[in-house]
Design a protein around this motif. Structure first.
Motif, short mmCIF file in Angstrom:
data_model
loop_
_atom_site.label_atom_id
_atom_site.label_comp_id
_atom_site.label_asym_id
_atom_site.label_seq_id
_atom_site.Cartn_x
_atom_site.Cartn_y
_atom_site.Cartn_z
N UNK A 1 0.95 -0.99 0.10
CA UNK A 1 -0.04 0.24 -0.01
C UNK A 1 1.57 1.46 -0.22
N UNK A 2 0.25 2.27 -1.29
CA UNK A 2 1.36 2.92 -1.58
C UNK A 2 0.65 4.64 -1.75
N UNK A 3 1.34 5.73 -0.82
CA UNK A 3 0.97 7.01 -1.53
C UNK A 3 2.05 7.48 -2.24
N UNK A 4 2.04 8.80 -3.04
CA UNK A 4 2.66 9.12 -3.67
C UNK A 4 2.23 10.95 -3.59
N UNK A 5 2.56 11.56 -2.75
CA UNK A 5 2.25 13.08 -3.11
C UNK A 5 2.74 13.88 -3.96
N UNK A 6 2.31 14.64 -4.68
CA UNK A 6 2.74 15.30 -5.83
C UNK A 6 3.55 16.55 -5.05
N UNK A 7 4.17 16.51 -4.01
CA UNK A 7 5.01 17.78 -3.48
C UNK A 7 6.58 17.23 -3.10
N UNK A 8 7.18 17.86 -3.63
CA UNK A 8 8.44 18.01 -3.26
C UNK A 8 9.07 19.19 -2.57
N UNK A 9 10.51 19.10 -2.78
CA UNK A 9 11.10 20.39 -2.46
C UNK A 9 11.19 21.60 -2.58
N UNK A 10 10.70 21.77 -4.09
CA UNK A 10 10.57 22.68 -4.92
C UNK A 10 9.22 23.53 -4.49
N UNK A 11 8.50 22.77 -4.07
CA UNK A 11 7.09 23.85 -3.76
C UNK A 11 7.33 24.23 -2.41
N UNK B 1 7.05 13.35 -3.08
CA UNK B 1 7.11 12.53 -1.75
C UNK B 1 6.61 10.82 -1.41
N UNK B 2 7.10 10.19 -1.39
CA UNK B 2 6.82 8.52 -0.72
C UNK B 2 6.53 8.31 -0.32
N UNK B 3 4.82 7.56 0.36
CA UNK B 3 5.07 6.41 1.94
C UNK B 3 4.80 4.65 1.29
N UNK B 4 6.00 4.02 1.92
CA UNK B 4 4.90 3.19 1.07
C UNK B 4 4.72 1.72 2.59
N UNK C 1 -4.73 -3.10 6.82
CA UNK C 1 -4.46 -2.55 8.05
C UNK C 1 -3.63 -1.21 7.32
N UNK C 2 -2.76 -1.38 6.44
CA UNK C 2 -2.09 -0.47 5.50
C UNK C 2 -2.80 0.62 4.98
N UNK C 3 -3.76 0.28 4.26
CA UNK C 3 -4.98 1.33 4.13
C UNK C 3 -5.56 2.30 5.31
N UNK C 4 -5.61 1.16 6.22
CA UNK C 4 -6.07 2.71 7.35
C UNK C 4 -5.37 3.74 7.68
N UNK C 5 -4.41 3.34 8.09
CA UNK C 5 -2.79 3.93 8.70
C UNK C 5 -2.72 5.00 7.69
N UNK C 6 -3.08 4.33 5.80
CA UNK C 6 -2.43 5.42 5.16
C UNK C 6 -3.51 6.81 4.64
N UNK C 7 -4.78 6.47 5.10
CA UNK C 7 -6.06 6.74 6.04
C UNK C 7 -6.10 8.20 6.81
N UNK C 8 -4.88 7.22 8.15
CA UNK C 8 -4.98 7.94 9.07
C UNK C 8 -4.17 8.69 8.44
N UNK C 9 -2.76 8.95 8.27
CA UNK C 9 -1.40 9.93 7.80
C UNK C 9 -2.27 11.06 6.63
N UNK D 1 -1.80 10.43 -4.92
CA UNK D 1 -2.27 9.12 -5.76
C UNK D 1 -1.84 7.80 -5.16
N UNK D 2 -2.72 6.77 -4.90
CA UNK D 2 -2.44 5.28 -4.49
C UNK D 2 -2.44 3.97 -4.56
#
Length: 439
Positions: free
Chosen positions: A49-59, A107-110, A120-128, A209-210
């Motif tokens: 389960x992973x989520x990539x947010x379109x945000x990085x140092x340039x933002x 930024x990428x979390x997995x 559990x993985x989906x719940x944790x990423x939704x919590x974040x 993006x999930x």
């Protein structure tokens, strides 16, 4: 006989990558704008389960650098339903592992879990995303963590500031001129309100993006995704309007000093187009031709034959908005860095003047076929690629089709792109020296 073996290898790789390596996936959007990508692979009882947010140092704001990387740490602090310090314990106690990383662009979390822990993985990423706890105590804790990381990975590592010194000269307007880890004084000065505002602006479903990849049932997973992520409110649309760089029209010369090195380095860096362009992919092939392995042109010439260099590399550091193409070398013995630069330049001129040989061209194609096969060889790698192609390229199916672009690149294009971008008047020449040489 060698030519026949090479040809047979090419045919085998092409056949293998055209069939066995095709990645099947499904993608759709939730009502709140979150993009979802599903890749089912039931060959092993594992799910990512992973989520990539379109945000990085340039933002980041110019006086608040390091914020995106800081959030990579901060959002493991805890949530409304996950206590402080409990995130990693929950993951490990359920047979999983997890991590996150930040670049200038995203930024990428997995999490990697046994497949029966998908929920559990989906719940944790939704919590974040929905219930992060961002308080001064957590900010202070992670500030110390980031400072220690900087001391360990930057301040005390040889050549660790080389790219930082390249970027500050290559980019005068665009925020790529900064570093991902940022400046510690900026983070020290940031208020809690600024951290909350950063989270509110960028950590929203319509900037995410999930990806779910691995062993799962599609129908039940879609329901879980809707249940956990569907109620999260959409955020305000993010508008990006970064300043454009003026072309480099004459050689920039600079020096930088590092207290952690004894051997100087030379870098020639050229500003190049976005990784989304065909030109950038041609530059990928040029860098592989020059320094992709021990049989490459620069390694064989400068390290093996002439023994002038301890190390040499050509690399296309391609990013979402611009790229940086760099030649790098460390001299051996009494050899001078400027002599290494002349030798590297001579090879660039050869590419600009003559077509590379058919043999070298075929070798390049084989190398890129092999990379393609390797990149899709694990479910974890596929999850990352699916997210990256969607977020940064806007085309998830590039996971299957990007190799076709490389296959179609010709020897003539390689020559023309080298002539277009890799000229002395279009570059930075940086001498990276031991601090003991500073006058």
């Amino acid at each position: 006989m060698k030519r026949s073996i090479l040809t047979l290898t090419s045919v085998f790789l092409l056949a293998f990558s055209s069939s066995a390596q095709k990645v099947e996936f499904e993608e759709y959007d939730l009502d709140n704008g979150m993009h979802v990508i599903l890749h089912q692979d039931n060959s092993a009882p594992v799910v990512i389960t992973s989520v990539m947010y379109h945000v990085g140092a340039k933002d980041e704001q110019p006086n608040r650098t390091g914020m995106a990387h800081f959030f990579e740490h901060l959002l493991f602090e805890g949530t409304k339903n996950i206590g402080k310090g409990e995130w990693f314990k929950i993951v490990s106690s359920n047979g999983g592992n997890n991590n996150a990383n930040t670049t200038d662009d995203r930024t990428y979390y997995y999490e990697v879990f046994p497949s029966n822990k998908l929920e559990l993985g989906l719940w944790m990423e939704s919590e974040r995303l929905l219930h992060p706890i961002i308080k001064q105590e957590g900010v202070d804790t992670q500030n110390e963590v980031v400072k220690e990381e900087k001391r360990l990975r930057v301040d005390n590592q040889p050549y660790s500031r080389l790219l930082e010194n390249v970027k500050v000269h290559m980019f005068k307007k665009h925020p790529y001129k900064g570093t991902t880890i940022g400046k510690m004084e900026h983070l020290d000065a940031a208020t809690l309100e600024e951290f909350l505002a950063f989270n509110k602006k960028f950590y929203i479903p319509n900037n995410a993006t999930l990806v779910v990849a691995g062993d799962f049932d599609v129908k039940s997973t879609k329901k879980l995704i809707k249940d956990y992520f569907g109620p999260i409110p959409r955020g305000k649309d993010i508008e990006r309007n970064f300043p454009k760089e003026d072309p480099i029209t004459k050689t920039i010369t600079a020096k930088a000093y590092d207290p952690n090195i004894q051997i100087p380095a030379i870098v020639a860096a050229y500003r190049t187009p976005s990784m989304k362009t065909r030109d950038s992919r041609v530059l990928d092939m040029i860098s592989t031709y020059l320094s992709g392995g021990r049989s490459s042109v620069l390694y064989k010439k400068l390290v093996d034959q002439q023994k002038k260099a301890l190390a040499v590399q050509a690399v296309n550091l391609s990013q979402e908005d611009y790229g940086t193409y760099a030649l790098f070398a460390l001299p051996q013995g009494s050899n001078k860095v400027q002599d290494l630069l002349k030798e590297m330049d001579a090879e660039i001129v050869k590419i600009q003047t003559d077509l590379i040989s058919e043999k070298d061209y075929q070798k390049l194609q084989n190398q890129f076929e092999n990379r393609f096969v390797s990149s899709n060889s694990s479910v974890q790698g596929i999850a990352n690629s699916l997210a990256r192609y969607n977020v940064l390229y806007g085309d998830t199916n590039l996971i299957n089709t990007e190799i076709d672009i490389y296959r179609s690149i010709t020897r003539e294009e390689i020559r023309e792109i080298a002539k277009k971008y890799l000229n002395p008047n279009q570059r930075l020449v940086l001498e990276y020296l031991p601090e003991s040489q500073k006058k």
